[in-house]
Design an enzyme around this catalytic site. Structure first.
Site, mmCIF file in Angstrom:
data_model
loop_
_atom_site.group_PDB
_atom_site.id
_atom_site.type_symbol
_atom_site.label_atom_id
_atom_site.label_comp_id
_atom_site.label_asym_id
_atom_site.label_seq_id
_atom_site.Cartn_x
_atom_site.Cartn_y
_atom_site.Cartn_z
ATOM 1 N N LYS A 111 -11.836 -1.317 7.869
ATOM 2 C CA LYS A 111 -11.446 -2.460 8.587
ATOM 3 C C LYS A 111 -11.553 -2.075 10.203
ATOM 4 O O LYS A 111 -12.259 -3.025 10.733
ATOM 5 C CB LYS A 111 -9.834 -2.297 8.649
ATOM 6 C CG LYS A 111 -9.482 -2.587 6.935
ATOM 7 C CD LYS A 111 -8.111 -1.966 6.385
ATOM 8 C CE LYS A 111 -7.830 -2.108 5.049
ATOM 9 N NZ LYS A 111 -8.311 -3.387 4.403
ATOM 10 N N TRP A 134 0.831 -1.258 0.114
ATOM 11 C CA TRP A 134 -0.014 0.008 0.019
ATOM 12 C C TRP A 134 0.753 1.440 -0.105
ATOM 13 O O TRP A 134 0.501 2.146 -0.647
ATOM 14 C CB TRP A 134 -0.997 -0.041 1.257
ATOM 15 C CG TRP A 134 -2.050 -1.117 0.939
ATOM 16 C CD1 TRP A 134 -2.138 -2.348 1.776
ATOM 17 C CD2 TRP A 134 -2.874 -1.282 -0.019
ATOM 18 N NE1 TRP A 134 -3.348 -3.045 1.078
ATOM 19 C CE2 TRP A 134 -3.914 -2.574 0.198
ATOM 20 C CE3 TRP A 134 -3.400 -0.317 -1.152
ATOM 21 C CZ2 TRP A 134 -4.986 -2.896 -0.805
ATOM 22 C CZ3 TRP A 134 -4.619 -0.778 -1.816
ATOM 23 C CH2 TRP A 134 -5.268 -1.995 -1.587
ATOM 24 N N ASP A 165 -1.100 6.993 6.657
ATOM 25 C CA ASP A 165 -2.125 6.106 6.334
ATOM 26 C C ASP A 165 -2.372 5.195 7.213
ATOM 27 O O ASP A 165 -1.516 4.125 7.640
ATOM 28 C CB ASP A 165 -1.771 5.454 4.898
ATOM 29 C CG ASP A 165 -2.878 4.160 4.503
ATOM 30 O OD1 ASP A 165 -3.780 4.228 5.109
ATOM 31 O OD2 ASP A 165 -2.605 3.684 3.427
#
Ligand code: PMP
Length: 362
Positions: free
Chosen positions: A198, A104, A174
Site C-alpha cells: 500500500k 483486519w 498493524d
C-alpha cells in the site's frame, strides 16, 4: 502524468511513485555498474548487501527507531504476522489485548485465538466500526503480553488519530495501510508490521520492526523461519529474501526521504484527505460512514443515496480514468485510497467528478 496512466485509487497493491517506477524501468536490464538485473542478483552479493543495508537504514530513519529495534524484511504478508505475533510473543499462560476496529483487526484476533488467550480491550463493532475507541474505553489487562492495534482500518476507512498509550504494555501495531503517512510515535512500541503493497512498495515483502526485548521471547519450538530472533540474527537473510520487493521498497523510502520525509508527507496527505472529506460532507448527497476524528488519511470511504447510483458512479468514474473506487466487497460503497504516492491532481479530479455527478443525479 503520462497520458496512459490513470488515477489509481485501488486499496492495494496500490499506486507507486512515478520517479520510482521510472528508475526501476531504467535500471531493470542492468543495475548501474553491475551488468545484471536486480531480478538476477544473488541475495548474498555485495550489491544486495548494499540494497538491504540502505533499505534498513532508511526505514530506521523514517520511523525514528534506534538500535534497540530490529528492522526485518519478511514474507507471508501482514496475514502471516497475525500468526507470528502471538506465536512469538504470547506465552502459554499469558493474555494478549486486542482492539477490534475492523475486518483486519478481526482476522488478527481470530488468528491469535488459535494460539493463546485473547482479551478484547475495546471494540466499536456494534457501531459498525464507525469510529476508533476513545482512550478511556480501553480496558487493558495488567501484565498482558502486548496490546495489538490496527493503526488504519483499510476497509471501513478509519484511523487512530494517534496511537494509544498502553500503561507499559508493549504496543503491537498493524500499520499495513498507513505506514509512513505521518511521523510515527514510537513511545511504547514493541512491534510494528506492514505488508508493503500500500504505502511502501510492491506485494511480497513485509516490514517488521521489533524491540530487541521482545525478540528474545521467540520459543525454540517454532518453525525456524517463523522465529523473529532467527530472522533478526540472520539480518533478514536466514533464507532467500524477496530481493526485488526489498529493492523497490528501498526506492520508495528513498523517494520519501528525498521529498523531505514524513512531516511534509503528512501535510500533503492532510490536504488531500481534507479536500475529499469536504466534498463528501458538503451537501448530504455523499455520506462518509466514519465519524469525524476517526477518519482515515489513506482510505476515504463514502456512500451515495442508492446502490444503483453507486454502481453508476464507479462505472462512470472508471470511464473518466478514476479507477479502483469500488468499496471492499464486505461493506460496499466507494473507497478512494489516497496513499503517499497518490497525486494531489488525482484527488482534485475526483472532487470535480463528484461535483458533476451530483449535479446530474442529485
Ligand atoms: N492488515 C491490514 C490493515 C490490511 O489492510 C491488510 C491487507 N489489505 C492486511 C492486514 C493483510 O495483508 P496481506 O494481504 O499482506 O496479508
Amino acid at each position: 502524468m503520462p497520458s496512459h496512466r490513470v488515477f489509481n485509487f485501488g486499496a492495494g497493491p496500490a499506486v507507486l511513485p512515478e520517479p520510482v517506477l521510472e528508475e526501476v524501468q531504467r535500471d531493470l536490464m542492468s543495475l548501474p555498474g553491475v551488468g545484471m538485473s536486480v531480478l538476477e542478483i544473488s541475495h548474498r552479493s555485495p550489491t544486495f548487501d548494499h540494497i538491504l543495508q540502505q533499505a534498513e537504514a532508511d526505514a530506521r530513519r523514517l520511523a525514528g527507531v534506534s538500535d534497540d529495534y530490529h528492522v526485518l524484511f519478511l514474507q507471508g504478508g501482514a496475514s502471516l504476522q497475525f500468526a507470528m505475533v502471538p506465536l512469538n510473543l504470547l506465552g502459554p499462560d499469558a493474555v494478549a489485548d486486542y482492539v477490534l476496529t475492523g475486518s483486519w483487526a478481526k482476522k488478527a484476533v481470530r488468528e491469535a485465538q488459535q494460539f493463546g488467550q485473547v482479551h478484547i480491550a475495546a471494540t466499536t463493532e456494534d457501531e459498525a466500526f464507525s469510529r476508533i475507541p476513545r482512550a478511556e474505553e480501553l480496558e487493558l489487562t495488567p501484565g498482558a503480553a502486548y496490546l495489538h492495534v490496527t493503526s488504519n482500518n483499510t476497509i471501513v476507512g478509519s484511523q487512530w488519530p494517534e496511537l494509544p498509550t498502553t500503561g507499559g504494555l508493549p504496543l503491537v501495531v498493524d500499520a499495513s495501510s498507513d505506514l509512513f503517512c505521518r511521523p510515527l510515535d514510537i513511545t511504547g512500541l514493541g512491534l510494528l508490521y506492514a505488508g508493503a503493497q500500500k504505502n511502501l512498495g510492491p506485494a511480497g515483502v513485509t516490514l517488521v520492526m521489533i524491540h530487541k526485548d521482545l525478540a528474545v521471547r521467540s520459543p525454540d519450538t517454532l518453525p525456524t523461519t517463523l522465529r523473529y530472533d532467527v530472522v533478526a540474527k540472520h539480518a533478514s537473510r536466514y533464507n532467500t529474501p524477496p530481493v526485488f520487493a526489498i529493492y523497490l521498497a528501498g526506492l520508495v523510502m528513498r523517494w520519501l526521504l528525498d521529498s523531505g520525509g514524513l512531516v511534509p508527507m503528512e501535510a500533503r496527505n492532510r490536504r488531500k484527505a481534507e479536500l475529499l472529506y469536504n466534498a463528501i460532507d458538503r451537501t448530504g448527497f455523499y455520506r462518509c460512514p466514519v465519524q469525524t476524528g476517526s477518519r482515515s488519511l489513506m482510505n476515504v470511504t463514502f456512500r451515495l443515496p442508492s446502490e444503483e447510483l453507486e454502481q453508476r458512479f464507479v462505472a462512470e468514474a472508471d470511464q473518466a480514468g478514476l479507477v479502483g473506487l469500488k468499496g471492499h466487497r464486505s461493506v460496499g460503497g466507494q473507497r478512494a485510497s489516497i496513499y503517499n504516492a497518490f497525486p494531489e491532481e488525482g484527488v482534485s479530479a475526483l472532487v470535480e467528478f463528484m461535483g458533476e455527478f451530483e449535479r446530474i443525479h442529485g
